[in-house]
Design an enzyme around this catalytic site. Structure first.
Site, PDB file in Angstrom:
ATOM      1  N   GLU A 111       0.818  -1.205   0.000  1.00 56.53           N
ATOM      2  CA  GLU A 111       0.000   0.000   0.000  1.00 56.53           C
ATOM      3  C   GLU A 111       0.858   1.264   0.000  1.00 56.53           C
ATOM      4  O   GLU A 111       1.958   1.272   0.519  1.00 56.53           O
ATOM      5  CB  GLU A 111      -0.900   0.005   1.248  1.00 56.53           C
ATOM      6  CG  GLU A 111      -1.984  -1.053   1.163  1.00 56.53           C
ATOM      7  CD  GLU A 111      -2.759  -1.271   2.458  1.00 56.53           C
ATOM      8  OE1 GLU A 111      -3.974  -1.475   2.373  1.00 56.53           O
ATOM      9  OE2 GLU A 111      -2.154  -1.245   3.534  1.00 56.53           O
ATOM     10  N   CYS A 136       6.615  -6.812   7.582  1.00 55.61           N
ATOM     11  CA  CYS A 136       7.734  -6.223   8.334  1.00 55.61           C
ATOM     12  C   CYS A 136       8.216  -7.251   9.356  1.00 55.61           C
ATOM     13  O   CYS A 136       7.419  -7.977   9.936  1.00 55.61           O
ATOM     14  CB  CYS A 136       7.280  -4.959   9.055  1.00 55.61           C
ATOM     15  SG  CYS A 136       8.628  -4.082   9.888  1.00 55.61           S
ATOM     16  N   CYS A 140       6.916  -4.565  16.037  1.00 56.20           N
ATOM     17  CA  CYS A 140       6.462  -3.563  17.017  1.00 56.20           C
ATOM     18  C   CYS A 140       5.033  -3.903  17.451  1.00 56.20           C
ATOM     19  O   CYS A 140       4.152  -4.157  16.633  1.00 56.20           O
ATOM     20  CB  CYS A 140       6.536  -2.158  16.424  1.00 56.20           C
ATOM     21  SG  CYS A 140       8.225  -1.696  16.007  1.00 56.20           S
ATOM     22  N   CYS A 143       1.799  -2.014  16.009  1.00 57.28           N
ATOM     23  CA  CYS A 143       1.736  -1.725  14.571  1.00 57.28           C
ATOM     24  C   CYS A 143       1.060  -2.874  13.836  1.00 57.28           C
ATOM     25  O   CYS A 143       1.418  -4.040  14.022  1.00 57.28           O
ATOM     26  CB  CYS A 143       3.147  -1.513  14.034  1.00 57.28           C
ATOM     27  SG  CYS A 143       3.186  -1.266  12.246  1.00 57.28           S
ATOM     28  N   GLY A 185       6.769  -1.793   6.275  1.00 58.47           N
ATOM     29  CA  GLY A 185       8.152  -2.268   6.269  1.00 58.47           C
ATOM     30  C   GLY A 185       9.129  -1.351   6.971  1.00 58.47           C
ATOM     31  O   GLY A 185       8.814  -0.215   7.327  1.00 58.47           O
ATOM     32  N   GLU A 186      10.323  -1.893   7.185  1.00 59.08           N
ATOM     33  CA  GLU A 186      11.417  -1.136   7.797  1.00 59.08           C
ATOM     34  C   GLU A 186      12.445  -0.858   6.686  1.00 59.08           C
ATOM     35  O   GLU A 186      13.160  -1.767   6.253  1.00 59.08           O
ATOM     36  CB  GLU A 186      12.026  -1.962   8.940  1.00 59.08           C
ATOM     37  CG  GLU A 186      13.356  -1.475   9.468  1.00 59.08           C
ATOM     38  CD  GLU A 186      13.411   0.021   9.807  1.00 59.08           C
ATOM     39  OE1 GLU A 186      12.455   0.543  10.414  1.00 59.08           O
ATOM     40  OE2 GLU A 186      14.399   0.664   9.429  1.00 59.08           O
ATOM     41  N   SER A 240      12.027   6.285  15.055  1.00 57.12           N
ATOM     42  CA  SER A 240      10.897   5.907  15.905  1.00 57.12           C
ATOM     43  C   SER A 240      11.408   5.535  17.280  1.00 57.12           C
ATOM     44  O   SER A 240      11.994   4.480  17.467  1.00 57.12           O
ATOM     45  CB  SER A 240      10.186   4.700  15.275  1.00 57.12           C
ATOM     46  OG  SER A 240       9.599   5.089  14.059  1.00 57.12           O
ATOM     47  N   LEU A 241      11.169   6.408  18.243  1.00 60.90           N
ATOM     48  CA  LEU A 241      11.695   6.178  19.588  1.00 60.90           C
ATOM     49  C   LEU A 241      10.667   5.454  20.463  1.00 60.90           C
ATOM     50  O   LEU A 241      10.921   4.387  20.979  1.00 60.90           O
ATOM     51  CB  LEU A 241      12.079   7.528  20.208  1.00 60.90           C
ATOM     52  CG  LEU A 241      13.493   7.660  20.743  1.00 60.90           C
ATOM     53  CD1 LEU A 241      14.534   7.034  19.857  1.00 60.90           C
ATOM     54  CD2 LEU A 241      13.800   9.121  20.988  1.00 60.90           C
ATOM     55  N   HIS A 242       9.515   6.091  20.649  1.00 55.51           N
ATOM     56  CA  HIS A 242       8.358   5.470  21.301  1.00 55.51           C
ATOM     57  C   HIS A 242       8.499   5.158  22.784  1.00 55.51           C
ATOM     58  O   HIS A 242       7.581   4.624  23.403  1.00 55.51           O
ATOM     59  CB  HIS A 242       7.930   4.177  20.588  1.00 55.51           C
ATOM     60  CG  HIS A 242       7.690   4.349  19.128  1.00 55.51           C
ATOM     61  ND1 HIS A 242       7.258   5.521  18.566  1.00 55.51           N
ATOM     62  CD2 HIS A 242       7.805   3.489  18.086  1.00 55.51           C
ATOM     63  CE1 HIS A 242       7.135   5.369  17.263  1.00 55.51           C
ATOM     64  NE2 HIS A 242       7.456   4.157  16.939  1.00 55.51           N
ATOM     65  N   ASN A 316      -2.945   4.978  16.648  1.00 55.51           N
ATOM     66  CA  ASN A 316      -4.075   4.729  15.751  1.00 55.51           C
ATOM     67  C   ASN A 316      -4.560   3.302  15.955  1.00 55.51           C
ATOM     68  O   ASN A 316      -3.798   2.359  15.767  1.00 55.51           O
ATOM     69  CB  ASN A 316      -3.656   4.914  14.290  1.00 55.51           C
ATOM     70  CG  ASN A 316      -3.222   6.341  14.020  1.00 55.51           C
ATOM     71  OD1 ASN A 316      -3.857   7.283  14.485  1.00 55.51           O
ATOM     72  ND2 ASN A 316      -2.132   6.505  13.297  1.00 55.51           N
ATOM     73  N   CYS A 359      -0.736   5.999  10.077  1.00 58.03           N
ATOM     74  CA  CYS A 359       0.509   5.325  10.491  1.00 58.03           C
ATOM     75  C   CYS A 359       0.205   4.019  11.191  1.00 58.03           C
ATOM     76  O   CYS A 359      -0.602   3.975  12.118  1.00 58.03           O
ATOM     77  CB  CYS A 359       1.275   6.192  11.478  1.00 58.03           C
ATOM     78  SG  CYS A 359       1.959   7.641  10.749  1.00 58.03           S
TER      79      CYS A 359
HETATM   80  N1  SAH Z   1       9.535   0.943  10.068  1.00 59.04           N
HETATM   81  C1  SAH Z   1       9.503   2.369  10.084  1.00 59.04           C
HETATM   82  C2  SAH Z   1       8.228   2.923   9.471  1.00 59.04           C
HETATM   83  C3  SAH Z   1       7.008   2.604  10.266  1.00 59.04           C
HETATM   84  S1  SAH Z   1       5.510   3.505  10.001  1.00 59.04           S
HETATM   85  C4  SAH Z   1       9.678   2.875  11.502  1.00 59.04           C
HETATM   86  O1  SAH Z   1       9.664   2.063  12.417  1.00 59.04           O
HETATM   87  O2  SAH Z   1       9.853   4.071  11.692  1.00 59.04           O
HETATM   88  C5  SAH Z   1       5.806   5.125  10.550  1.00 59.04           C
HETATM   89  C6  SAH Z   1       5.557   5.426  12.046  1.00 59.04           C
HETATM   90  O3  SAH Z   1       4.261   5.032  12.489  1.00 59.04           O
HETATM   91  C7  SAH Z   1       6.539   4.735  12.959  1.00 59.04           C
HETATM   92  O4  SAH Z   1       7.005   5.640  13.920  1.00 59.04           O
HETATM   93  C8  SAH Z   1       5.691   3.678  13.604  1.00 59.04           C
HETATM   94  O5  SAH Z   1       6.205   3.215  14.811  1.00 59.04           O
HETATM   95  C9  SAH Z   1       4.390   4.420  13.752  1.00 59.04           C
HETATM   96  N2  SAH Z   1       3.234   3.557  14.020  1.00 59.04           N
HETATM   97  C10 SAH Z   1       3.118   2.239  13.818  1.00 59.04           C
HETATM   98  N3  SAH Z   1       1.908   1.800  14.191  1.00 59.04           N
HETATM   99  C11 SAH Z   1       1.228   2.866  14.646  1.00 59.04           C
HETATM  100  C12 SAH Z   1      -0.085   3.058  15.136  1.00 59.04           C
HETATM  101  N4  SAH Z   1      -0.943   2.065  15.198  1.00 59.04           N
HETATM  102  N5  SAH Z   1      -0.446   4.316  15.509  1.00 59.04           N
HETATM  103  C13 SAH Z   1       0.413   5.353  15.389  1.00 59.04           C
HETATM  104  N6  SAH Z   1       1.661   5.237  14.893  1.00 59.04           N
HETATM  105  C14 SAH Z   1       2.075   4.008  14.530  1.00 59.04           C
END
Ligand code: SAH
Length: 376
Positions: A111, A136, A140, A143, A185-186, A240-242, A316, A359
């Site tokens: 997508e 991926c 995570c 995700c 994907g990463e 992406s720290l989180h 999300n 996202c």
């Molecule tokens: N693999 C990459 C791209 C991921 S998508 C990465 O890890 O950065 C882009 C961002 O959306 C990332 O920061 C990811 O962690 C975040 N993300 C993933 N699932 C999510 C969700 N359900 N709600 C909000 N952000 C999300």
């Protein structure tokens, strides 16, 4: 007597044998297309012409490359093709976000998401979010793509083709202002193809985008991040720290075991960025997991001294996971602590939530169901 040996690198190009493989020119760089033409006994500039037809003009029909001699075009049509994607499905959300579902040559689905940003003058600024893998491998916890597992890498051609195909679907005269590698994907787990895709998108005779308009988002594969910035300087980097401590991060971002916060942040501090560039840190806010005022203070401490901004992404939702999106007041408080510590922090409003284009909501449902079935 001299032996005639035909190798893969020097195919007997004019050979009419039916076993000839059809080469997909999509995804090849200028040098590779030139080499392809030289092997065909054509001058190098034919390669440059084909390169610009494919990437600058978006042509997929070799026969319409009108400045190539007819005989060469016919020969080309027998030996090569320019792969392209047709949208299998296009969904449009209430906020104008569109999700393109592409079927790849082998039947897999990926997508891309197109986000329109209305400007005060009535014009629209378009962004495109593209995928770098089918599924991926990072796992995570929050995700949806992760739930598919890793299916396969996308080739550089397949990454760039998402852009070219989505460009064909833009209204007349419009263009993409930004392209972000933030879809499925990463990207740093597919470093070579991601770098090749960036090169195709930024090549002045190709798509010709400024590197500043591209951003790659990564889970934080530290050594590859450094390699990426060295290979294609000037491209935006989002990390992406989180979480602000390894225990919390380890629970929601499994690769943290290999590349813990300290290693990621040390790499970030030492990235050879241009003077104007700053890193974006992404932080998904999960209620009760990583969204406390204490987390915000720790985060501010970790990022001290790094030229950066923080994008806060309230989670999300999707079904069958136990996370919750924090209340707006909690998100606001988290942001306030960051800004009061001198950080630029923004709450990213999710686009395309209603069509699951936001996202972390991209996924092939059949693949998720297959995996769930295998586990039970
Ligand atoms: N693999 C990459 C791209 C991921 S998508 C990465 O890890 O950065 C882009 C961002 O959306 C990332 O920061 C990811 O962690 C975040 N993300 C993933 N699932 C999510 C969700 N359900 N709600 C909000 N952000 C999300």
């Amino acid at each position: 007597m001299e032996l005639m040996v035909s190798t893969k690198n020097s195919p007997d190009w004019r050979d009419d044998s039916p076993a000839q493989e059809i080469t997909d020119l999509k995804g090849m760089g200028e040098e590779e297309i030139i080499e392809f033409c030289l092997e065909a006994g054509e001058p190098a500039y034919r390669g440059r012409q084909i390169f610009s037809w494919i990437y600058a003009k978006g042509e997929t029909d070799l026969d319409r490359m009108s400045d190539l001699p007819r005989a060469f075009r016919e020969e080309l049509a027998r030996r090569a093709r320019v792969g392209w994607l047709e949208p299998e499905k296009v969904e449009k959300g209430a906020d104008g976000t569109e999700k393109f579902l592409w079927r790849l040559g082998d039947g897999n689905l990926v997508e891309s998401v197109r986000v329109p940003m209305p400007l005060p003058d009535g014009k629209t600024r378009w962004s495109l979010c593209i995928s770098t893998q089918v599924g991926c491998a990072m796992g995570c916890a929050f995700c949806l793509t992760a739930k598919m597992g890793f299916v396969r890498q996308l080739s550089a051609g397949e990454i760039v083709e998402q852009f070219l195909a989505a460009r064909r679907l833009l209204p007349e005269g419009e263009r993409y202002h930004n392209v972000v590698f933030m879809g499925m994907g990463e990207p740093l787990d597919n470093l070579e193809a991601s770098v090749a895709a960036v090169r195709l998108l930024t090549h002045p005779k190709g798509v010709g985008m400024s590197p500043r308009r591209l951003t790659l988002s990564t889970v934080g594969i530290a050594p590859k991040l450094l390699e990426f910035v060295r290979e294609v300087p000037g491209v935006g980097v989002a990390v992406s720290l989180h979480a602000a401590d390894d225990v919390t991060r380890g629970k929601i971002v499994p690769p943290n075991r290999k590349w813990p916060l300290n290693e990621i942040l040390t790499t970030c501090r030492n990235l050879p960025l241009s003077e104007r560039q700053r890193i974006t840190f992404e932080y998904v806010l999960l209620s009760g997991v990583n969204d406390s005022p204490e987390d915000a203070r720790k985060l501010a401490g970790l990022l001290r001294g790094i030229r950066c901004k923080v994008n806060l992404l309230p989670w999300n939702p999707f079904p069958d996971v136990s996370f919750e999106r924090p209340a707006d007041s909690r998100v606001g408080e988290f942001r306030r602590i960051l800004t009061q510590s001198g950080l630029d922090a923004f709450v990213r409003q999710s686009k395309g939530l209603d069509i699951r284009a936001a996202c972390g909501q991209l996924a092939d449902d059949d693949k998720i169901a297959d995996r769930a079935g295998r586990r039970s």
